[in-house]
Design a protein around this motif. Structure first.
Motif, PDB file in Angstrom:
ATOM      1  N   GLU A 151      49.217  67.001 151.421  1.00 38.52           N
ATOM      2  CA  GLU A 151      49.600  67.966 150.391  1.00 38.52           C
ATOM      3  C   GLU A 151      49.158  67.481 149.012  1.00 38.52           C
ATOM      4  O   GLU A 151      48.741  68.280 148.165  1.00 38.52           O
ATOM      5  N   CYS A 152      49.242  66.186 148.826  1.00 36.90           N
ATOM      6  CA  CYS A 152      48.803  65.598 147.557  1.00 36.90           C
ATOM      7  C   CYS A 152      47.297  65.787 147.377  1.00 36.90           C
ATOM      8  O   CYS A 152      46.823  66.186 146.301  1.00 36.90           O
ATOM      9  N   LEU A 153      46.534  65.539 148.447  1.00 38.27           N
ATOM     10  CA  LEU A 153      45.083  65.745 148.373  1.00 38.27           C
ATOM     11  C   LEU A 153      44.745  67.214 148.147  1.00 38.27           C
ATOM     12  O   LEU A 153      43.810  67.539 147.391  1.00 38.27           O
ATOM     13  N   ALA A 154      45.481  68.099 148.787  1.00 37.14           N
ATOM     14  CA  ALA A 154      45.238  69.530 148.608  1.00 37.14           C
ATOM     15  C   ALA A 154      45.484  69.927 147.156  1.00 37.14           C
ATOM     16  O   ALA A 154      44.751  70.762 146.593  1.00 37.14           O
ATOM     17  N   LYS A 155      46.500  69.345 146.544  1.00 39.45           N
ATOM     18  CA  LYS A 155      46.800  69.627 145.137  1.00 39.45           C
ATOM     19  C   LYS A 155      45.666  69.129 144.247  1.00 39.45           C
ATOM     20  O   LYS A 155      45.267  69.811 143.282  1.00 39.45           O
ATOM     21  N   ILE A 156      45.119  67.975 144.569  1.00 37.83           N
ATOM     22  CA  ILE A 156      43.997  67.437 143.788  1.00 37.83           C
ATOM     23  C   ILE A 156      42.787  68.359 143.907  1.00 37.83           C
ATOM     24  O   ILE A 156      42.078  68.610 142.929  1.00 37.83           O
ATOM     25  N   ASP A 157      42.554  68.879 145.112  1.00 39.32           N
ATOM     26  CA  ASP A 157      41.410  69.763 145.330  1.00 39.32           C
ATOM     27  C   ASP A 157      41.508  71.052 144.520  1.00 39.32           C
ATOM     28  O   ASP A 157      40.489  71.701 144.239  1.00 39.32           O
ATOM     29  N   LYS A 164      41.593  57.625 140.749  1.00 43.00           N
ATOM     30  CA  LYS A 164      42.392  56.528 141.300  1.00 43.00           C
ATOM     31  C   LYS A 164      43.470  57.045 142.239  1.00 43.00           C
ATOM     32  O   LYS A 164      43.684  56.492 143.327  1.00 43.00           O
ATOM     33  N   LEU A 165      44.134  58.120 141.836  1.00 41.32           N
ATOM     34  CA  LEU A 165      45.195  58.693 142.658  1.00 41.32           C
ATOM     35  C   LEU A 165      44.637  59.192 143.990  1.00 41.32           C
ATOM     36  O   LEU A 165      45.251  58.992 145.052  1.00 41.32           O
ATOM     37  N   LYS A 166      43.469  59.819 143.939  1.00 34.92           N
ATOM     38  CA  LYS A 166      42.864  60.324 145.166  1.00 34.92           C
ATOM     39  C   LYS A 166      42.490  59.180 146.104  1.00 34.92           C
ATOM     40  O   LYS A 166      42.740  59.243 147.314  1.00 34.92           O
ATOM     41  N   LEU A 167      41.916  58.121 145.544  1.00 33.50           N
ATOM     42  CA  LEU A 167      41.539  56.959 146.366  1.00 33.50           C
ATOM     43  C   LEU A 167      42.769  56.321 146.993  1.00 33.50           C
ATOM     44  O   LEU A 167      42.751  55.935 148.172  1.00 33.50           O
ATOM     45  N   GLN A 168      43.850  56.206 146.215  1.00 31.96           N
ATOM     46  CA  GLN A 168      45.085  55.625 146.743  1.00 31.96           C
ATOM     47  C   GLN A 168      45.646  56.486 147.868  1.00 31.96           C
ATOM     48  O   GLN A 168      46.129  55.963 148.878  1.00 31.96           O
ATOM     49  N   THR A 169      45.584  57.794 147.684  1.00 33.12           N
ATOM     50  CA  THR A 169      46.119  58.706 148.693  1.00 33.12           C
ATOM     51  C   THR A 169      45.300  58.640 149.978  1.00 33.12           C
ATOM     52  O   THR A 169      45.852  58.588 151.085  1.00 33.12           O
ATOM     53  N   GLU A 170      43.993  58.627 149.843  1.00 34.38           N
ATOM     54  CA  GLU A 170      43.122  58.522 151.025  1.00 34.38           C
ATOM     55  C   GLU A 170      43.337  57.192 151.745  1.00 34.38           C
ATOM     56  O   GLU A 170      43.363  57.148 152.983  1.00 34.38           O
ATOM     57  N   ALA A 171      43.514  56.124 150.972  1.00 29.86           N
ATOM     58  CA  ALA A 171      43.759  54.815 151.573  1.00 29.86           C
ATOM     59  C   ALA A 171      45.093  54.794 152.311  1.00 29.86           C
ATOM     60  O   ALA A 171      45.220  54.195 153.387  1.00 29.86           O
ATOM     61  N   ALA A 172      46.089  55.482 151.740  1.00 31.06           N
ATOM     62  CA  ALA A 172      47.400  55.536 152.387  1.00 31.06           C
ATOM     63  C   ALA A 172      47.327  56.286 153.713  1.00 31.06           C
ATOM     64  O   ALA A 172      47.943  55.881 154.707  1.00 31.06           O
ATOM     65  N   ILE A 173      46.561  57.365 153.745  1.00 27.85           N
ATOM     66  CA  ILE A 173      46.393  58.118 154.991  1.00 27.85           C
ATOM     67  C   ILE A 173      45.695  57.251 156.032  1.00 27.85           C
ATOM     68  O   ILE A 173      46.104  57.215 157.208  1.00 27.85           O
TER      69      ILE A 173
END
Length: 299
Positions: free
Chosen positions: A253-259, A273-282
């Protein structure tokens, strides 16, 4: 500075407080165009013309304190007090100087004296709370913070956070609950500030109250219409509590919001940075790895 015969008279005590407050704002906010040494030199020149002006000695003492020249600051505080023994601002400044220089017992003693004369002096209570906290007496510090906050004219989020951190440092579940109640009081007084909500959620997580933390964050997600900060924190809390499927969905959902953010804004370093952190967390969740929640002590 001193008023002329053609202006409205302002009492000495009030003028000193105003002068010190303005000086402190200029130092902290970058208003002053002169370097500290130049400001000190300018006040020194004024003292040659007005050697009996306690305001000037007090201002120079504050500059020396800010510059961590403890001996020079102490001398100027002493001279200001000699010229006008009733100046509370001098003893407050000295107490702050002793606190900042690591002389915690002396700071407490100085502030004890201020409070004996002015039992409603909020700054003295808060500074003394800091001093006794440094001495390892957290409960005593919290009592001083509790005395200060209701009578402070303009408390900040940091005042409430400092009280909460002191309680969290006691490493006790009941103290954590008390810390959260204090933060709620800060929110009621100051408004819905992100720093206060975030720390309250962190304490809930550290106390094992994941559902309470999620409920707090969910309310902020709704209120802010899905602000990225809260979406990311919600996902982090779920991941830290081992609720991996929910966390993975929250990160998506966080990535979708970024998109949904315009492309030029997605290039902003903070969003990248936030997107990279989110992708790394997934990736970490899908690979079966997870981190454990940490008890917040300072942030």
């Amino acid at each position: 500075m001193r008023t002329s015969s053609t202006t409205v008279h302002v009492p000495m005590q009030r003028r000193c407080v105003i002068a010190v407050t303005f000086l402190w704002c200029s130092l902290c906010c970058g208003w002053a165009h002169l370097e500290i040494e130049e400001q000190i030199a300018a006040i020194t020149l004024q003292l040659e013309e007005k050697p009996d002006d306690p305001d000037l000695y007090l201002q120079r003492a504050e500059l020396h304190r800010f510059h961590k020249d403890w001996k020079l600051a102490s001398a100027d505080y002493g001279q200001a007090e000699k010229l006008d023994p009733k100046l509370t601002a001098v003893r407050l400044g000295r107490g702050r100087m002793l606190l900042e220089s690591g002389e915690f017992e002396s700071a407490k003693s100085t502030l004890d004296g201020v409070l004996k004369e002015k039992p409603d002096e909020a700054q003295a209570f808060f500074l003394r709370g800091r001093a006794v906290a440094k001495l390892g007496r957290a409960r005593e510090a919290v009592r001083d913070f509790d005395s200060a906050l209701p009578i402070m004219h303009r408390p900040t989020a940091e005042h409430y956070l400092e009280r909460a951190r002191t309680l969290v440092g006691m490493k006790d579940i009941e103290a954590n609950a008390e810390a959260i109640r204090g933060i709620e009081q800060g929110i009621a007084r100051l408004g819905s500030l992100n720093t206060l909500h975030r720390y309250a959620a962190e304490i809930e997580v550290a106390s094992g109250h994941t559902d309470e933390a999620i409920a707090r964050i969910d309310a902020l997600v709704v209120k802010t219409k899905g602000h990225l900060e809260w979406l990311k924190m919600r996902a982090d809390v779920l991941a830290d509590s081992g609720r991996c499927e929910e966390a993975a969905q929250a990160y998506k959902e966080c990535l979708a919001k970024i998109d949904q953010i315009p492309a030029h804004r997605q290039a902003v370093p903070l969003i990248v940075k936030l997107k990279l952190q989110t992708e790394a967390a997934i990736d970490k969740l899908t690979s079966g790895r997870s981190d454990k929640a940490e008890i917040p002590s300072h942030h």
